[in-house]
Scaffold this active site. Structure first.
Site, PDB file in Angstrom:
ATOM      1  N   GLN A  83      -4.323   0.322   1.089  1.00 47.83           N
ATOM      2  CA  GLN A  83      -4.454   1.627   0.439  1.00 47.83           C
ATOM      3  C   GLN A  83      -3.265   1.925  -0.493  1.00 47.83           C
ATOM      4  OE1 GLN A  83      -6.808   3.906   0.149  1.00 47.83           O
ATOM      5  NE2 GLN A  83      -8.277   2.672   1.305  1.00 47.83           N
ATOM      6  N   SER A  84      -2.798   0.909  -1.176  1.00 48.99           N
ATOM      7  CA  SER A  84      -1.643   1.066  -2.060  1.00 48.99           C
ATOM      8  C   SER A  84      -1.964   1.930  -3.279  1.00 48.99           C
ATOM      9  CB  SER A  84      -1.154  -0.303  -2.528  1.00 48.99           C
ATOM     10  OG  SER A  84      -0.218  -0.187  -3.573  1.00 48.99           O
ATOM     11  N   ASN A  85      -1.124   2.917  -3.520  1.00 47.00           N
ATOM     12  CA  ASN A  85      -1.217   3.710  -4.744  1.00 47.00           C
ATOM     13  C   ASN A  85      -0.715   2.911  -5.943  1.00 47.00           C
ATOM     14  OD1 ASN A  85      -1.971   6.271  -3.404  1.00 47.00           O
ATOM     15  ND2 ASN A  85       0.068   6.073  -2.501  1.00 47.00           N
TER      16      ASN A  85
END
Length: 348
Positions: A83-85
């Site tokens: 879930q990396s921005n």
């Protein structure tokens, strides 16, 4: 090497790709102040940087994409958690400039949840047409970098001109320059609003935002306390990372380092139960931000940082304090089950 102000050095000369259209706002938080019985609370809205749901990484990517375009790259490669921005915004930035993007997703959070693996940032990665790869470990930065360079090499053999944004320490923290510049922006806004900046609180993960902001504030003459709230590593480990980062920034800008080791302040009291996981206190902070100031905080970074900001606001009864809202909004949707359950119970 004796210069003190980065604006007189290489900061404004570095190749840069424009992704932001202007400063993000510095806003008062009167409802939160009334709730806490403490004036002088503000938020720097770096969740509103504009690109694909925004966030702090837009500032960093201006420098990475600037260098990539300068080198003639047609493909960007980057590693991050599921879930990396950062990877979401790297894909968006690449698309803005007509580039391909390959994303390597680490299994950094042990979650057997289809929503986590398919919603939020992952869904946006796919909408942006990024090519997704997986890496089985979330605690092997060097191994992840080796693997993505192998992917880059294979793409190179197929005729692509690649640019890799590294994950592990040991590389020049080019993206941190985005927050050296953000410090200049913050100080200009504080001066315009007549604020005496005493406390700044920000999430501390990779270290680029924390180190860049601290470096910039000191380089531009501000003595404000900067607290990095640990979101991935304990403070003892993170301290070494930030100290190294500020030294590397000074080298990048060919100037004396204005940061002392005593300036590196870290708070890991909201780190447990670990990266990407929340305590009741962090969940309550997330809800308080929404209920008082309509701030949408993400479970991984900004809710933990906001919990640390609340601690500082309660501990220091006066002076102007700023929370750096680094974004992460899409990640909220990947934690639907936990957040639905949390909203059903009374807030502490």
């Amino acid at each position: 090497m004796d210069q003190r102000n980065p604006s007189a050095g290489l900061l404004d000369e570095k190749p840069r790709a424009t992704l932001m259209r202007g400063p993000t706002s510095l806003e008062p938080m009167p409802n939160l102040a009334a709730h806490l019985g403490r004036e002088g609370l503000h938020v720097k809205r770096d969740d509103l940087t504009g690109l694909a749901f925004g966030g702090n990484k837009v500032r960093q990517l201006e420098f990475y994409l600037g260098e990539a375009r300068d080198e003639g790259a047609d493909t960007i490669l980057i590693t991050g958690a599921v879930q990396s921005n950062f990877v979401r915004l790297a894909a968006a930035a690449a698309r803005k400039f007509g580039l391909q993007c390959h994303i390597q997703l680490e299994e950094r959070v042990a979650k057997n949840d289809p929503t986590y693996h398919n919603s939020g940032n992952v869904l946006i990665d796919r909408l942006l047409g990024a090519t997704l790869h997986s890496y089985p470990s979330g605690d092997d930065e060097e191994g992840a970098d080796r693997n993505i360079r192998e992917i880059a090499a294979e793409l190179g053999r197929k005729g692509r001109k690649t640019y890799v944004i590294p994950l592990a320490p040991g590389h020049a923290p080019l993206g941190a320059l985005g927050y050296v510049d953000a410090a200049r922006e913050l100080l200009e806004q504080a001066a315009e609003q007549g604020l005496k900046l005493e406390d700044v609180v920000v999430a501390s993960g990779s270290g680029h935002t924390h180190a860049g902001l601290l470096f910039g504030l000191r380089a531009f003459g501000s003595p404000a306390r900067v607290t990095g709230v640990c979101v991935r590593r304990a403070s003892g480990i993170q301290r070494k990372r930030i100290v190294e980062r500020v030294a590397q920034i000074a080298e990048l800008l060919d100037m004396a380092c204005p940061v002392l080791e005593a300036d590196v302040i870290l708070d890991d009291s909201h780190l447990a139960p670990g990266y990407g996981r929340m305590s009741d206190a962090v969940m309550d902070a997330m809800r308080l931000g929404a209920e008082t100031e309509a701030l949408m905080l993400d479970p991984v970074y900004t809710a933990k940082a906001f919990a640390g900001f609340l601690d500082r606001a309660r501990a220091s009864a006066s002076g102007d304090a700023v929370f750096i809202h680094t974004g992460g909004t899409p990640g909220i949707f990947a934690y639907e089950k936990e957040l639905t359950a949390a909203c059903a119970r009374p807030r502490g």
